[in-house]
Design a protein around this motif. Structure first.
Motif, PDB file in Angstrom:
ATOM      1  N   ARG A 198      -9.073  39.468 -22.417  1.00 13.05           N
ATOM      2  CA  ARG A 198      -9.147  38.789 -23.726  1.00 13.05           C
ATOM      3  C   ARG A 198      -8.433  37.440 -23.700  1.00 13.05           C
ATOM      4  O   ARG A 198      -8.757  36.554 -24.485  1.00 13.05           O
ATOM      5  CB  ARG A 198      -8.525  39.675 -24.807  1.00 13.05           C
ATOM      6  N   GLN A 199      -7.454  37.286 -22.801  1.00  7.77           N
ATOM      7  CA  GLN A 199      -6.627  36.092 -22.808  1.00  7.77           C
ATOM      8  C   GLN A 199      -7.113  34.983 -21.884  1.00  7.77           C
ATOM      9  O   GLN A 199      -6.743  33.834 -22.080  1.00  7.77           O
ATOM     10  CB  GLN A 199      -5.179  36.456 -22.444  1.00  7.77           C
ATOM     11  N   VAL A 200      -7.917  35.307 -20.892  1.00  9.07           N
ATOM     12  CA  VAL A 200      -8.332  34.270 -19.945  1.00  9.07           C
ATOM     13  C   VAL A 200      -9.449  33.414 -20.533  1.00  9.07           C
ATOM     14  O   VAL A 200     -10.231  33.860 -21.362  1.00  9.07           O
ATOM     15  CB  VAL A 200      -8.790  34.865 -18.587  1.00  9.07           C
ATOM     16  N   GLN A 201      -9.509  32.177 -20.082  1.00 10.04           N
ATOM     17  CA  GLN A 201     -10.529  31.243 -20.562  1.00 10.04           C
ATOM     18  C   GLN A 201     -11.807  31.321 -19.727  1.00 10.04           C
ATOM     19  O   GLN A 201     -12.896  31.144 -20.240  1.00 10.04           O
ATOM     20  CB  GLN A 201      -9.978  29.806 -20.512  1.00 10.04           C
ATOM     21  N   SER A 202     -11.655  31.584 -18.447  1.00  9.35           N
ATOM     22  CA  SER A 202     -12.794  31.588 -17.530  1.00  9.35           C
ATOM     23  C   SER A 202     -13.684  32.808 -17.751  1.00  9.35           C
ATOM     24  O   SER A 202     -13.225  33.949 -17.697  1.00  9.35           O
ATOM     25  CB  SER A 202     -12.290  31.576 -16.085  1.00  9.35           C
ATOM     26  N   GLU A 203     -14.964  32.554 -17.993  1.00 12.35           N
ATOM     27  CA  GLU A 203     -15.922  33.646 -18.191  1.00 12.35           C
ATOM     28  C   GLU A 203     -16.051  34.477 -16.913  1.00 12.35           C
ATOM     29  O   GLU A 203     -16.181  35.703 -16.967  1.00 12.35           O
ATOM     30  CB  GLU A 203     -17.282  33.077 -18.608  1.00 12.35           C
ATOM     31  N   GLU A 204     -16.012  33.820 -15.754  1.00 15.09           N
ATOM     32  CA  GLU A 204     -16.120  34.536 -14.486  1.00 15.09           C
ATOM     33  C   GLU A 204     -14.921  35.468 -14.286  1.00 15.09           C
ATOM     34  O   GLU A 204     -15.086  36.633 -13.910  1.00 15.09           O
ATOM     35  CB  GLU A 204     -16.216  33.546 -13.321  1.00 15.09           C
ATOM     36  N   THR A 205     -13.724  34.976 -14.564  1.00 16.10           N
ATOM     37  CA  THR A 205     -12.519  35.798 -14.438  1.00 16.10           C
ATOM     38  C   THR A 205     -12.571  36.957 -15.420  1.00 16.10           C
ATOM     39  O   THR A 205     -12.239  38.096 -15.074  1.00 16.10           O
ATOM     40  CB  THR A 205     -11.253  34.946 -14.679  1.00 16.10           C
ATOM     41  N   ARG A 206     -13.009  36.689 -16.640  1.00 12.98           N
ATOM     42  CA  ARG A 206     -13.147  37.731 -17.656  1.00 12.98           C
ATOM     43  C   ARG A 206     -14.096  38.826 -17.169  1.00 12.98           C
ATOM     44  O   ARG A 206     -13.814  40.020 -17.306  1.00 12.98           O
ATOM     45  CB  ARG A 206     -13.644  37.137 -18.974  1.00 12.98           C
TER      46      ARG A 206
END
Length: 187
Positions: free
Chosen positions: A19-27
Motif C-alpha cells: 500500500r505504501q510503495v509508489q512503483s506499480e511493479e514493486t506493488r
C-alpha cells in the motif's frame, strides 16, 4: 499457533508495504509474495489439523483456492475458482509442492487470463490412480500468446517446473480453446 501467527504477521507486513510503495511493479511483486505466504499459511493450517502428517487434498485445495479468491477476486459473480479433487491424501512434503503449484497457476490465471473485466472461471482438478496422479489448473480466459508474442517464462514458471521435477512429474501446457490448461502429471 506460533507458525500461523508469524505467517499472518509476514502477510500483513507485505500488504502494508504494498500500500505504501509508489512503483506499480514493486506493488505487484509484494502482492505476489503475500499470496505465496498465504498459501503456506493455508497449508500450515491443514497440517496442524492432521495428526498423521498426511494432508487431505480436497479440503486443502478448497481452502487454498477460497483464500486466493477472497484476496484477489473483487466480483465473485464475474470470476470463480472451482475445485474437483478425489479423496487423495498425500504426505506433507508433497502437499507443500502441490499447494505452491496451485497458488502460482491460479494467481497467474487471475492476473493474465481475465483482462479488462472479462468474466470466467478457473478450475483446479486432481485425480490419482495407483501411484500416478494428475493436477490440472485451467481457465476459460484469453489464452496464451503463441509464436513471437509468446510469454517469457518468469519466476512462477520456474517455481512450477522445479517443483514438478522434484516430484518426478511433467508439466504440460495446452490451449483449452478458450483459455489455457496446465497439467502436472506423475505417471
Amino acid at each position: 499457533h506460533r507458525v500461523a501467527n508469524s505467517l499472518q504477521i509476514i502477510a500483513s507486513v507485505l500488504m502494508q508495504s504494498a500500500r505504501q510503495v509508489q512503483s506499480e511493479e514493486t506493488r505487484s511483486h509484494l502482492h505476489d509474495a503475500h499470496h505465496r505466504v498465504m498459501s503456506i499459511a493455508t497449508l500450515q493450517k491443514q497440517l496442524a489439523a492432521s495428526r498423521l502428517g498426511d494432508v487431505e487434498l480436497r479440503a486443502y485445495f478448497s481452502d487454498l483456492c477460497r483464500s486466493i479468491g477472497a484476496s484477489m477476486i473483487d466480483d465473485p459473480d464475474r470470476l470463480s475458482i472451482n475445485t474437483t479433487v478425489d479423496d487423495s491424501m498425500v504426505c506433507a512434503e508433497v502437499s507443500v509442492s502441490l499447494g505452491l503449484i496451485v497458488t502460482e497457476l491460479v494467481i497467474n490465471a487471475l492476473k493474465h487470463a481475465f483482462l479488462q473485466g472479462r468474466s470466467g472461471k478457473i478450475s483446479v482438478d486432481y485425480l490419482s490412480q495407483g501411484t500416478g496422479w494428475k493436477l490440472t489448473v485451467g481457465d476459460n480466459g484469453i489464452g496464451m500468446p503463441t509464436g513471437n508474442e509468446g510469454v517469457k517464462p518468469g519466476l512462477g514458471t520456474g517455481i512450477i517446473e522445479a517443483l514438478a521435477r522434484q516430484m518426478e512429474a511433467s508439466v504440460i501446457v495446452s490451449d483449452a480453446a478458450p483459455g489455457t490448461m496446465v497439467s502436472i502429471v506423475h505417471a
